[in-house]
Design an enzyme around this catalytic site. Sequence first.
Site, PDB file in Angstrom:
ATOM      1  N   THR A 158       0.826  -1.204   0.000  1.00 13.21           N
ATOM      2  CA  THR A 158       0.000   0.000   0.000  1.00 13.21           C
ATOM      3  C   THR A 158       0.863   1.257   0.000  1.00 13.21           C
ATOM      4  O   THR A 158       2.035   1.232   0.363  1.00 13.21           O
ATOM      5  CB  THR A 158      -0.940   0.027   1.217  1.00 13.21           C
ATOM      6  OG1 THR A 158      -0.178  -0.106   2.422  1.00 13.21           O
ATOM      7  CG2 THR A 158      -1.950  -1.101   1.140  1.00 13.21           C
ATOM      8  N   ALA A 159       0.247   2.372  -0.402  1.00 10.10           N
ATOM      9  CA  ALA A 159       0.924   3.662  -0.491  1.00 10.10           C
ATOM     10  C   ALA A 159       0.572   4.523   0.717  1.00 10.10           C
ATOM     11  O   ALA A 159      -0.353   4.218   1.476  1.00 10.10           O
ATOM     12  CB  ALA A 159       0.520   4.364  -1.788  1.00 10.10           C
ATOM     13  N   PHE A 160       1.291   5.640   0.857  1.00 12.18           N
ATOM     14  CA  PHE A 160       1.130   6.473   2.051  1.00 12.18           C
ATOM     15  C   PHE A 160      -0.207   7.197   2.095  1.00 12.18           C
ATOM     16  O   PHE A 160      -0.721   7.486   3.178  1.00 12.18           O
ATOM     17  CB  PHE A 160       2.250   7.522   2.119  1.00 12.18           C
ATOM     18  CG  PHE A 160       2.011   8.724   1.236  1.00 12.18           C
ATOM     19  CD1 PHE A 160       1.293   9.826   1.704  1.00 12.18           C
ATOM     20  CD2 PHE A 160       2.470   8.762  -0.066  1.00 12.18           C
ATOM     21  CE1 PHE A 160       1.051  10.927   0.887  1.00 12.18           C
ATOM     22  CE2 PHE A 160       2.242   9.858  -0.885  1.00 12.18           C
ATOM     23  CZ  PHE A 160       1.528  10.940  -0.408  1.00 12.18           C
ATOM     24  N   GLU A 262      -2.958  -0.867  -8.832  1.00 12.73           N
ATOM     25  CA  GLU A 262      -3.687   0.402  -8.718  1.00 12.73           C
ATOM     26  C   GLU A 262      -2.636   1.501  -8.735  1.00 12.73           C
ATOM     27  O   GLU A 262      -1.973   1.769  -7.733  1.00 12.73           O
ATOM     28  CB  GLU A 262      -4.506   0.448  -7.420  1.00 12.73           C
ATOM     29  CG  GLU A 262      -5.627  -0.569  -7.357  1.00 12.73           C
ATOM     30  CD  GLU A 262      -6.784  -0.260  -8.287  1.00 12.73           C
ATOM     31  OE1 GLU A 262      -6.743   0.799  -8.967  1.00 12.73           O
ATOM     32  OE2 GLU A 262      -7.722  -1.064  -8.345  1.00 12.73           O
ATOM     33  N   CYS A 296      -4.896   9.399  -5.685  1.00 12.44           N
ATOM     34  CA  CYS A 296      -4.794   8.920  -7.068  1.00 12.44           C
ATOM     35  C   CYS A 296      -5.983   9.396  -7.885  1.00 12.44           C
ATOM     36  O   CYS A 296      -5.904   9.492  -9.112  1.00 12.44           O
ATOM     37  CB  CYS A 296      -4.682   7.399  -7.101  1.00 12.44           C
ATOM     38  SG  CYS A 296      -5.998   6.541  -6.238  1.00 12.44           S
ATOM     39  N   GLU A 394       1.312  13.221 -14.248  1.00 11.68           N
ATOM     40  CA  GLU A 394       0.694  13.284 -12.920  1.00 11.68           C
ATOM     41  C   GLU A 394       1.701  13.815 -11.909  1.00 11.68           C
ATOM     42  O   GLU A 394       2.739  13.204 -11.676  1.00 11.68           O
ATOM     43  CB  GLU A 394       0.201  11.908 -12.474  1.00 11.68           C
ATOM     44  CG  GLU A 394      -0.457  11.951 -11.106  1.00 11.68           C
ATOM     45  CD  GLU A 394      -0.728  10.561 -10.528  1.00 11.68           C
ATOM     46  OE1 GLU A 394      -1.714  10.429  -9.786  1.00 11.68           O
ATOM     47  OE2 GLU A 394       0.049   9.636 -10.805  1.00 11.68           O
ATOM     48  N   ALA A 455     -14.923   7.733  -4.218  1.00 12.76           N
ATOM     49  CA  ALA A 455     -15.648   6.548  -4.680  1.00 12.76           C
ATOM     50  C   ALA A 455     -16.265   5.784  -3.508  1.00 12.76           C
ATOM     51  O   ALA A 455     -15.706   5.741  -2.417  1.00 12.76           O
ATOM     52  CB  ALA A 455     -14.706   5.638  -5.463  1.00 12.76           C
TER      53      ALA A 455
END
Length: 504
Positions: A158-160, A262, A296, A394, A455
């Site tokens: 997972t990301a921060f 993702e 994101c 991005e 979402a």
Amino acid sequence: MNLPTADELRARVHRALDAIGAPGPLGEPGAPGLPASTPITGDVLFTVAQTDNYEAVVATAARAFPAWRATPAPARGAVVRRLGELLTAHRHDLATLVTVETGKIAAEALGEVQEMIDVCQFAVGLSRQLYGRTIASERPGHRLMETWHPLGVVGVITAFNFPVAVWAWNTAVALVCGDTVVWKPSELTPLTALACQALLQRAAGDVGAPPEVSGLLLGGPEVGEQLVDDERIALLSATGSVRMGQRVGPRVAQRFGRVLLELGGNNAAIVTPSADLDLALRAIVFAAVGTAGQRCTSLRRLIVHHSIADEVSARVVSAYRQLAIGDPFDSATLVGPLIHETAYRDMVGALDQARADGGQVIGGERHDAGQPGAYYVAPAVVRMPSSTAIVATETFAPILYMLAYDDLDDAIAVNNAVPQGLSSSIFTTDMREAERFIDGSDCGITNVNIGTSGAEIGGAFGGEKHTGGGRESGSDAWKAYMRRATNTINYSDQLPLAQGVHFG
């Protein structure tokens, strides 16, 4: 700008971890281990012991898999149900840790924890709905059907920016599908990882499930590299940059493992002449500046019909000037800090390039926080004469590029003209425009009259192109965590062959 001190933040962390029952002790700053820092002040608050035995964690999850897959799915769902109850009881404690480690404002941190609770509820229902199908066979006395079976060990990276929700999306669904899970969180968010693992271990213990169904790996990128190449990891779900996905995808494919990616999103919204501009403005501002532009799904490109471009620009700039920037624990704050200096440097570089490309930059300046290691910035609006390479790149920061269009088909083409394909929106009251956009956008998420972020867990989350093609959370995303088997059962006393073949 009034910010809490490092000592005050340490006290908040201790209270939250004590309430959750997460293991300690935490080391002093500078001691050996993984630094646990905060973007609120830029300080290292603690050090956390890194995982010193990767092999033991993965081997334990692999050994636990056969018994876990044999456990009835509703019984597996009991663990997730209990996790959701514990998350509800400790939502404020966990949200505090999210804010400390990411700088996310308190309301957004609570919203992230609510996502965890929601996906637990979804997964509990799913535990009684892992449906296959029966298919009409062309042969008499035969039944053709599909069944779904657990995969094995699921690795989660997972990301921060969503340190707990993305773990829950994967873990809740994987567990009810009969998989065991090994989690490698971002090295920037070890405290939230310790808290989540403690809650899941407690949930397993409360319902009599084996704690070995979930393992935690704390460390730097080299730990994630091990998961990528480990044959025992049946599915690797990885969230991060496109660059990371370009490295991870081929390596997992090389060993014929499964991958769920993702990755980035350079998300756009189109504003048509028929749009309700009051509604659009609220959605645009939240999508563009929420989490300081570090989602994101953050809105990065605004494509506005030329007839209303000046008005929309003026209204967005006016709204930006009213944004409270500062302490994310202050309920009045709407924009917290960037995660670190690199994010700030990337933002400065992108704005410099936009100016060089003829863009008009409004905002983007750094706010003096009285802390040299903390990076608070004003969100930037950039009027661009055309889409350029920097617009198609991005940048993980609150930069909103504005472009004008004349024809809706051209606007949809601009929406699609970036490598990423995660989220997109249109603001219109014209049904035909809305339907043309839904049909024409090449993104995994296509919205009408709401922004690009926020979402719900009921829908499958993910995107196309350089976003990776993965789907997590709701709908039938559970199928990524299982393998499909086609079964043919002959209950006759004959052996007719498929396609009418006669043999012998």
